[in-house]
Design a protein around this motif. Sequence first.
Motif, PDB file in Angstrom:
ATOM      1  N   ASP A 358     -84.225 -11.740 -61.225  1.00 56.81           N
ATOM      2  CA  ASP A 358     -83.756 -12.319 -59.961  1.00 56.81           C
ATOM      3  C   ASP A 358     -84.191 -13.772 -59.836  1.00 56.81           C
ATOM      4  OD1 ASP A 358     -82.554 -10.026 -59.122  1.00 56.81           O
ATOM      5  OD2 ASP A 358     -84.010  -9.539 -57.544  1.00 56.81           O
ATOM      6  N   ASP A 359     -83.376 -14.551 -59.134  1.00 53.34           N
ATOM      7  CA  ASP A 359     -83.815 -15.899 -58.754  1.00 53.34           C
ATOM      8  C   ASP A 359     -84.988 -15.764 -57.793  1.00 53.34           C
ATOM      9  OD1 ASP A 359     -81.804 -17.048 -60.249  1.00 53.34           O
ATOM     10  OD2 ASP A 359     -80.419 -17.216 -58.559  1.00 53.34           O
ATOM     11  N   TYR A 360     -85.977 -16.623 -57.979  1.00 52.25           N
ATOM     12  CA  TYR A 360     -87.187 -16.519 -57.166  1.00 52.25           C
ATOM     13  C   TYR A 360     -87.674 -17.914 -56.794  1.00 52.25           C
ATOM     14  CZ  TYR A 360     -92.011 -15.796 -55.804  1.00 52.25           C
ATOM     15  OH  TYR A 360     -93.182 -15.804 -55.112  1.00 52.25           O
ATOM     16  N   GLU A 372     -87.424 -23.185 -58.264  1.00 51.57           N
ATOM     17  CA  GLU A 372     -86.801 -21.965 -58.746  1.00 51.57           C
ATOM     18  C   GLU A 372     -87.491 -21.441 -60.008  1.00 51.57           C
ATOM     19  OE1 GLU A 372     -82.607 -22.108 -59.131  1.00 51.57           O
ATOM     20  OE2 GLU A 372     -82.277 -22.956 -57.135  1.00 51.57           O
ATOM     21  N   THR A 374     -87.735 -17.463 -62.397  1.00 55.85           N
ATOM     22  CA  THR A 374     -87.068 -16.193 -62.666  1.00 55.85           C
ATOM     23  C   THR A 374     -88.080 -15.074 -62.472  1.00 55.85           C
ATOM     24  OG1 THR A 374     -85.554 -17.189 -64.255  1.00 55.85           O
ATOM     25  CG2 THR A 374     -85.848 -14.808 -64.373  1.00 55.85           C
ATOM     26  N   TYR A 375     -87.751 -14.126 -61.603  1.00 48.79           N
ATOM     27  CA  TYR A 375     -88.703 -13.066 -61.286  1.00 48.79           C
ATOM     28  C   TYR A 375     -88.941 -12.154 -62.478  1.00 48.79           C
ATOM     29  CZ  TYR A 375     -90.882  -8.955 -59.356  1.00 48.79           C
ATOM     30  OH  TYR A 375     -91.754  -7.917 -59.137  1.00 48.79           O
ATOM     31  N   PRO A 396     -85.565 -16.496 -51.868  1.00 49.17           N
ATOM     32  CA  PRO A 396     -85.326 -17.943 -51.839  1.00 49.17           C
ATOM     33  C   PRO A 396     -84.859 -18.452 -50.479  1.00 49.17           C
ATOM     34  CG  PRO A 396     -84.457 -16.998 -53.864  1.00 49.17           C
ATOM     35  CD  PRO A 396     -84.877 -15.845 -53.020  1.00 49.17           C
TER      36      PRO A 396
END
Length: 524
Positions: A358-360, A372, A374-375, A396
Motif C-alpha cells: 500500500d501507499d503509505y 511517500e 511503500t507499506y 496518506p
Amino acid sequence: MRKFISIKLLSFSIIISTLFGCNDLDLVPLNSISEAVYYQTEEDFDGAMYASYSQLGQFWETFMGSSRLSIQRIVLASDDDTFIQHPANTPYDRHEFQGVFESEQALQNLFAVIYKGIHRANLVLKMLQQEDLEINDQARTRLEAEAKFLRGFFHFQAAKLWGNAPIVAEVIDDYESLAVANSEPNALLDQVISDFEAAFNGLPTKSEWGDAKVGRATKWAAKAYAGKANVWKKDWAAANSAFQAVEASGAFKLMDNFGDVFAWDLQNNDESIFEVQSSSNSDDNFWVLDDNHPEHVKASQGMLRPFHFDPSWRVAGNEVSCAAAQYVNEFYAATQELVGMFEPGDKRKAVTIYSEGDDYVGVGCNGSPMGELTYTKEWMHNGGSSGTNIKKYRGPRNAVAANHSLNGGVDFNNHRWFRYGGMLLLHAESLIQSGDTAGGLDIINNKIRARAGLGPTTESSALKALMDERRRELAFEYHRMFDIQRWEIGAQVFDNWDSRLRYFPISQSDIDKSGGVLQQSTGW
C-alpha cells in the motif's frame, strides 16, 4: 473520615460549602464566583455545558497515574480484532483483568470520567431551576434537553461497561450520601432512554444549531441513541420505531465513499450522528490533554492515534527516529482473523487496514508528513505474522501537517462515536430479532454491503450475517467488545471466556471508597 467520594462528581464550590457550611464567617474569597452568581446568562450555561462535553475526550486522553487511553485499554485491547504489538510481546489481555495495575487504573479513570460528565450535566439541570435567570424559555428548554442528552450518554456508557452501575439523576450535595448503590440494569437503561427521549423533544436539529455550533447534540442524534439503548434493552419494537423515525427524518445519510467517513477534512459529515470534537492547540504537550492534570485547559486538543496506531513511529531504518517511543509504547494492530473477514472486493478493507504494498505516508516526530513510502509488514514488531497495521483514521489522506500537533503525537481528527452506518446495522439487527428477516437483510445488502462494493451476503443465517457485517464495518471503532458481550458469544470467540466477562469489573478503589455501598460486577 468515615466515607470518601465513591463517584467523583463534586464541584469545587460544593466541596467548599461542605467543609465550611457550619461556620458563620464568610470564608468565600471576594474574587470567587459561586454557583448562584455564575449561572445567570445563556453564555454562562453554555460554558457549563462545554464542561460536560469535555469529558468525551477523556475516555481516551485521561492521564491519571501512569495510565492513559482508558477506553482503548479496556475495550479495544480486549477484543478479537485487535492486539498490542510490543517488542516484549506483552500479552494484550492483561489490560482487561482486575488486579493488574494498568487495568485497575483504566477502570478507575473510566468511572471518574463518566460520573464527572454526569455530575456536570446534573449541575446544569439544577441551576436551570433558579428563578430570575437571564435566559428566555427557548434557551432554557434547549439547555435542559442538551444536559439530559449528555447525562443519558454518560449513563449509557456506564450501562455498557458495568450493567448495574449507579444512577445519579441529581446533584448530590450531602457528603454523607455520596456513595451511590448499584442499579438494576433495566432501570439504568430506562433512565438512559428517558433522558434521550426528553432530549429529542427539546434539542435543535443540526441545521437549527448552525455552523457555529456544529458538533453539539442534536434532536435526531438523541432519537438514534434512544434506539440504540433499546437494542441493549432488547426492546426491538421500540428500537425499530426510533430508527425508522431517524431514517425518515433525512438527518443523516451514508457517505458514498467509505474513506470519506473518517477523513480529517470531512469531520461532522452527513454520516456522523455524534462525534468527539477535537481542536488544534498551540501547545503540543499531549501529556496534559485531560482536565485531571494540573494544567486543565487542553481537554479537547486531539487524539493520540499517531502514538498508538500509526507505524511511522516504529518504521525500520532511518525514515523515522522517535527516541524510545518505538520500543515502549503500546502499538495497536489488526489481528489476522480480522484481515480474513474481508471478502474480495470489499472497499472497506483498504480504508480499515494496511496491506503489503500500500501507499503509505507517515507522520514524523516533528509532526510533518514523512513522504511517500511503500507499506510493509516488516515494520511491525512481530514482522506481521499476527496481522497488520490499522489504517482507519490514518493513511496518506490524513497524514497532513494540518491534522497533527507539532511533535506528531496528536491528530485533530474527531472520533466518530456513533455514525449512521452503525445505526443502520443496529436497525437491521432489531428487525431480524423481531422476525422481519427480509427487512434486516435489505439494510445489510442494499445499503451497507452495496456501499462496500459487494453483492448480497451468502451467509445462510441472517443474524450471523449481521454480526459479521458489524465486525467489518465498525472495526476499531470501540464497538466489537460490547457486541460480543451483549450477544453472549464470548465462549465462541475466546478460549478463556467465562460468565463474569459479560461486564467489566468496577475498580476496586471505587468500591472501597464507597464503604461497601457500591458492589462489584457479578463474578468479579
